[in-house]
Write a protein that holds these residues in place. Structure first.
Motif, PDB file in Angstrom:
ATOM      1  N   ASN A  29      -3.650  -6.493 -22.571  1.00  0.00           N
ATOM      2  CA  ASN A  29      -3.762  -7.873 -22.100  1.00  0.00           C
ATOM      3  C   ASN A  29      -4.549  -7.848 -20.787  1.00  0.00           C
ATOM      4  OD1 ASN A  29      -3.478 -10.449 -21.104  1.00  0.00           O
ATOM      5  ND2 ASN A  29      -1.254 -10.562 -21.393  1.00  0.00           N
ATOM      6  N   SER A  30      -5.807  -8.228 -20.853  1.00  0.00           N
ATOM      7  CA  SER A  30      -6.684  -8.124 -19.680  1.00  0.00           C
ATOM      8  C   SER A  30      -6.209  -8.991 -18.521  1.00  0.00           C
ATOM      9  CB  SER A  30      -8.117  -8.499 -20.057  1.00  0.00           C
ATOM     10  OG  SER A  30      -8.166  -9.820 -20.569  1.00  0.00           O
ATOM     11  N   ASN A  31      -5.388 -10.007 -18.799  1.00  0.00           N
ATOM     12  CA  ASN A  31      -4.879 -10.865 -17.726  1.00  0.00           C
ATOM     13  C   ASN A  31      -3.937 -10.115 -16.788  1.00  0.00           C
ATOM     14  OD1 ASN A  31      -6.241 -13.153 -18.686  1.00  0.00           O
ATOM     15  ND2 ASN A  31      -4.571 -13.671 -20.092  1.00  0.00           N
ATOM     16  N   LYS A  32      -3.412  -8.974 -17.268  1.00  0.00           N
ATOM     17  CA  LYS A  32      -2.494  -8.196 -16.439  1.00  0.00           C
ATOM     18  C   LYS A  32      -3.210  -7.149 -15.580  1.00  0.00           C
ATOM     19  CE  LYS A  32       1.763  -8.647 -19.082  1.00  0.00           C
ATOM     20  NZ  LYS A  32       2.959  -7.937 -19.584  1.00  0.00           N
ATOM     21  N   ILE A  33      -4.523  -7.074 -15.727  1.00  0.00           N
ATOM     22  CA  ILE A  33      -5.296  -6.077 -14.985  1.00  0.00           C
ATOM     23  C   ILE A  33      -6.040  -6.773 -13.851  1.00  0.00           C
ATOM     24  CG2 ILE A  33      -6.940  -4.185 -15.168  1.00  0.00           C
ATOM     25  CD1 ILE A  33      -4.426  -3.984 -16.995  1.00  0.00           C
ATOM     26  N   ASN A  34      -5.704  -6.415 -12.638  1.00  0.00           N
ATOM     27  CA  ASN A  34      -6.319  -7.037 -11.467  1.00  0.00           C
ATOM     28  C   ASN A  34      -6.703  -5.932 -10.477  1.00  0.00           C
ATOM     29  OD1 ASN A  34      -7.187  -8.883  -9.550  1.00  0.00           O
ATOM     30  ND2 ASN A  34      -5.112  -9.303  -8.795  1.00  0.00           N
ATOM     31  N   ILE A  35      -7.800  -5.265 -10.772  1.00  0.00           N
ATOM     32  CA  ILE A  35      -8.216  -4.102  -9.984  1.00  0.00           C
ATOM     33  C   ILE A  35      -8.731  -4.536  -8.617  1.00  0.00           C
ATOM     34  CG2 ILE A  35      -9.747  -2.105  -9.869  1.00  0.00           C
ATOM     35  CD1 ILE A  35      -7.618  -1.880 -12.032  1.00  0.00           C
ATOM     36  N   ASN A  36      -8.177  -3.907  -7.594  1.00  0.00           N
ATOM     37  CA  ASN A  36      -8.581  -4.154  -6.205  1.00  0.00           C
ATOM     38  C   ASN A  36      -9.102  -2.841  -5.631  1.00  0.00           C
ATOM     39  OD1 ASN A  36      -8.756  -4.570  -3.425  1.00  0.00           O
ATOM     40  ND2 ASN A  36      -6.946  -5.881  -3.354  1.00  0.00           N
ATOM     41  N   SER A  37     -10.394  -2.793  -5.343  1.00  0.00           N
ATOM     42  CA  SER A  37     -11.018  -1.541  -4.905  1.00  0.00           C
ATOM     43  C   SER A  37     -10.490  -1.051  -3.557  1.00  0.00           C
ATOM     44  CB  SER A  37     -12.539  -1.719  -4.825  1.00  0.00           C
ATOM     45  OG  SER A  37     -12.880  -2.749  -3.914  1.00  0.00           O
ATOM     46  N   SER A  38      -9.814  -1.912  -2.818  1.00  0.00           N
ATOM     47  CA  SER A  38      -9.283  -1.503  -1.513  1.00  0.00           C
ATOM     48  C   SER A  38      -7.964  -0.738  -1.632  1.00  0.00           C
ATOM     49  CB  SER A  38      -9.084  -2.727  -0.614  1.00  0.00           C
ATOM     50  OG  SER A  38      -8.048  -3.554  -1.106  1.00  0.00           O
ATOM     51  N   ILE A  39      -7.348  -0.794  -2.821  1.00  0.00           N
ATOM     52  CA  ILE A  39      -6.080  -0.083  -3.031  1.00  0.00           C
ATOM     53  C   ILE A  39      -6.363   1.362  -3.421  1.00  0.00           C
ATOM     54  CG2 ILE A  39      -3.969   0.033  -4.411  1.00  0.00           C
ATOM     55  CD1 ILE A  39      -4.138  -2.985  -4.771  1.00  0.00           C
ATOM     56  N   ALA A 108       8.916  -7.875 -10.946  1.00  0.00           N
ATOM     57  CA  ALA A 108       7.602  -7.948 -10.307  1.00  0.00           C
ATOM     58  C   ALA A 108       6.671  -8.849 -11.108  1.00  0.00           C
ATOM     59  CB  ALA A 108       7.001  -6.547 -10.188  1.00  0.00           C
ATOM     60  N   SER A 109       5.833  -9.585 -10.421  1.00  0.00           N
ATOM     61  CA  SER A 109       4.835 -10.408 -11.097  1.00  0.00           C
ATOM     62  C   SER A 109       3.738  -9.511 -11.671  1.00  0.00           C
ATOM     63  CB  SER A 109       4.221 -11.402 -10.115  1.00  0.00           C
ATOM     64  OG  SER A 109       3.451 -10.716  -9.135  1.00  0.00           O
ATOM     65  N   ASP A 110       2.877 -10.074 -12.523  1.00  0.00           N
ATOM     66  CA  ASP A 110       1.773  -9.297 -13.084  1.00  0.00           C
ATOM     67  C   ASP A 110       0.857  -8.763 -11.983  1.00  0.00           C
ATOM     68  OD1 ASP A 110       2.696  -9.709 -15.640  1.00  0.00           O
ATOM     69  OD2 ASP A 110       1.288 -11.324 -16.108  1.00  0.00           O
ATOM     70  N   ALA A 111       0.601  -9.586 -10.967  1.00  0.00           N
ATOM     71  CA  ALA A 111      -0.264  -9.153  -9.859  1.00  0.00           C
ATOM     72  C   ALA A 111       0.385  -8.017  -9.082  1.00  0.00           C
ATOM     73  CB  ALA A 111      -0.562 -10.331  -8.936  1.00  0.00           C
ATOM     74  N   GLU A 112       1.685  -8.122  -8.839  1.00  0.00           N
ATOM     75  CA  GLU A 112       2.398  -7.063  -8.122  1.00  0.00           C
ATOM     76  C   GLU A 112       2.412  -5.783  -8.947  1.00  0.00           C
ATOM     77  OE1 GLU A 112       5.654  -9.686  -5.571  1.00  0.00           O
ATOM     78  OE2 GLU A 112       6.052  -9.188  -7.676  1.00  0.00           O
ATOM     79  N   LEU A 113       2.653  -5.930 -10.258  1.00  0.00           N
ATOM     80  CA  LEU A 113       2.676  -4.756 -11.127  1.00  0.00           C
ATOM     81  C   LEU A 113       1.328  -4.049 -11.122  1.00  0.00           C
ATOM     82  CD1 LEU A 113       4.026  -2.930 -13.190  1.00  0.00           C
ATOM     83  CD2 LEU A 113       3.498  -4.626 -14.962  1.00  0.00           C
ATOM     84  N   SER A 114       0.255  -4.805 -11.148  1.00  0.00           N
ATOM     85  CA  SER A 114      -1.075  -4.207 -11.113  1.00  0.00           C
ATOM     86  C   SER A 114      -1.270  -3.386  -9.852  1.00  0.00           C
ATOM     87  CB  SER A 114      -2.146  -5.301 -11.209  1.00  0.00           C
ATOM     88  OG  SER A 114      -3.437  -4.733 -11.317  1.00  0.00           O
ATOM     89  N   ARG A 115      -0.750  -3.871  -8.732  1.00  0.00           N
ATOM     90  CA  ARG A 115      -0.856  -3.120  -7.471  1.00  0.00           C
ATOM     91  C   ARG A 115      -0.028  -1.842  -7.535  1.00  0.00           C
ATOM     92  NH1 ARG A 115      -0.985  -8.454  -5.331  1.00  0.00           N
ATOM     93  NH2 ARG A 115       1.264  -8.489  -4.922  1.00  0.00           N
ATOM     94  N   PHE A 116       1.151  -1.913  -8.158  1.00  0.00           N
ATOM     95  CA  PHE A 116       1.972  -0.702  -8.311  1.00  0.00           C
ATOM     96  C   PHE A 116       1.214   0.351  -9.116  1.00  0.00           C
ATOM     97  CE2 PHE A 116       5.788  -3.460  -7.538  1.00  0.00           C
ATOM     98  CZ  PHE A 116       6.319  -2.712  -6.490  1.00  0.00           C
ATOM     99  N   TYR A 117       0.600  -0.069 -10.229  1.00  0.00           N
ATOM    100  CA  TYR A 117      -0.176   0.861 -11.041  1.00  0.00           C
ATOM    101  C   TYR A 117      -1.296   1.503 -10.208  1.00  0.00           C
ATOM    102  CZ  TYR A 117       1.588  -0.565 -15.725  1.00  0.00           C
ATOM    103  OH  TYR A 117       2.352  -0.771 -16.846  1.00  0.00           O
ATOM    104  N   GLN A 118      -2.008   0.686  -9.451  1.00  0.00           N
ATOM    105  CA  GLN A 118      -3.177   1.175  -8.723  1.00  0.00           C
ATOM    106  C   GLN A 118      -2.816   2.164  -7.629  1.00  0.00           C
ATOM    107  OE1 GLN A 118      -6.329  -2.017  -7.933  1.00  0.00           O
ATOM    108  NE2 GLN A 118      -4.691  -3.249  -8.845  1.00  0.00           N
TER     109      GLN A 118
END
Length: 213
Positions: A29-39, A108-118
């Motif tokens: 689900n691409s909506n759950k992927i929010n890559i932040n290059s600063s992380i 955790a929200s989807d955005a928070e989860l994405s940060r945990f993964y990163q």
């Protein structure tokens, strides 16, 4: 149509012709992927995601991580999810004096989860087949983890082999055997070249097998 090879094996065991069964793996689900290059990834940070229930094996993973602190002094574990075993897992962490390096994160929200993964360097779901037959198919968290550039470890007795090709983008371990689980965790975390190869293979597999298109 089934979502994992475990389901396909069950059907063939029941006499369904293999040629009539199509496996369509759980898709990203691409909506759950929010890559932040600063992380930036944190070395030796393990993440596990799922509902806090027995078959997910969080209690087994906690024991393995506690043991591994003797060999990998800075190893940490983030467990993200919610469920009925939350209090039990919190008590287990407290009894092991592991609160400083094993954390539970509830809802955790989807955005928070994405940060945990990163922030993590390895994804593990220590799932297993219970005596009553309760088990996993092919959890979508595997595809989410691959999309966040993580090697994977999954459990036996389920459909992990639909997402994880053993030795290619991760390992499938008998999670009830703590020494085996620890072996694969240590093998990935202590070999950066292996980890990079697994990440690369995982990204290719994601596009090939887990793309909704």
């Amino acid at each position: 149509f089934v979502v994992c090879h475990f389901c396909k094996r069950l059907l063939t065991d029941l006499g369904v012709r293999e040629s009539t069964i199509d496996v369509i793996p759980s898709c990203l689900n691409s909506n759950k992927i929010n890559i932040n290059s600063s992380i930036k990834k944190i070395e030796n940070k393990v993440i596990s995601v799922g509902r806090f229930i027995e078959r997910k094996g969080f209690h087994l993973l906690i024991d393995a991580i506690v043991d591994l602190r003797h060999d990998i002094r800075d190893i940490t574990l983030d467990i993200v999810g919610t469920g009925p075993m939350k209090n039990q897992l919190e008590s287990q962490i407290k009894r092991a004096n592991a609160s400083s390096f094993i954390k539970l994160y509830d809802n955790a929200s989807d955005a928070e989860l994405s940060r945990f993964y990163q922030r993590s360097s390895l994804f593990i779901l220590a799932h297993m087949l219970l005596e009553n037959g309760d088990t996993e198919g092919c959890p979508t968290v595997f595809s989410e983890a691959m999309a966040h550039n993580l090697p994977l470890i999954g459990g036996t007795g389920a459909g992990a082999d639909t997402a994880i090709l053993h030795g290619k983008n991760g390992y499938i371990a008998n999670v009830r055997d703590r020494s085996e689980l620890k072996f694969y965790i240590k093998k990935i975390l202590t070999n950066s070249n292996l980890s990079k190869k697994m990440i690369k293979f995982g990204k290719n597999k994601l596009l090939k097998d887990h793309d909704p298109k």
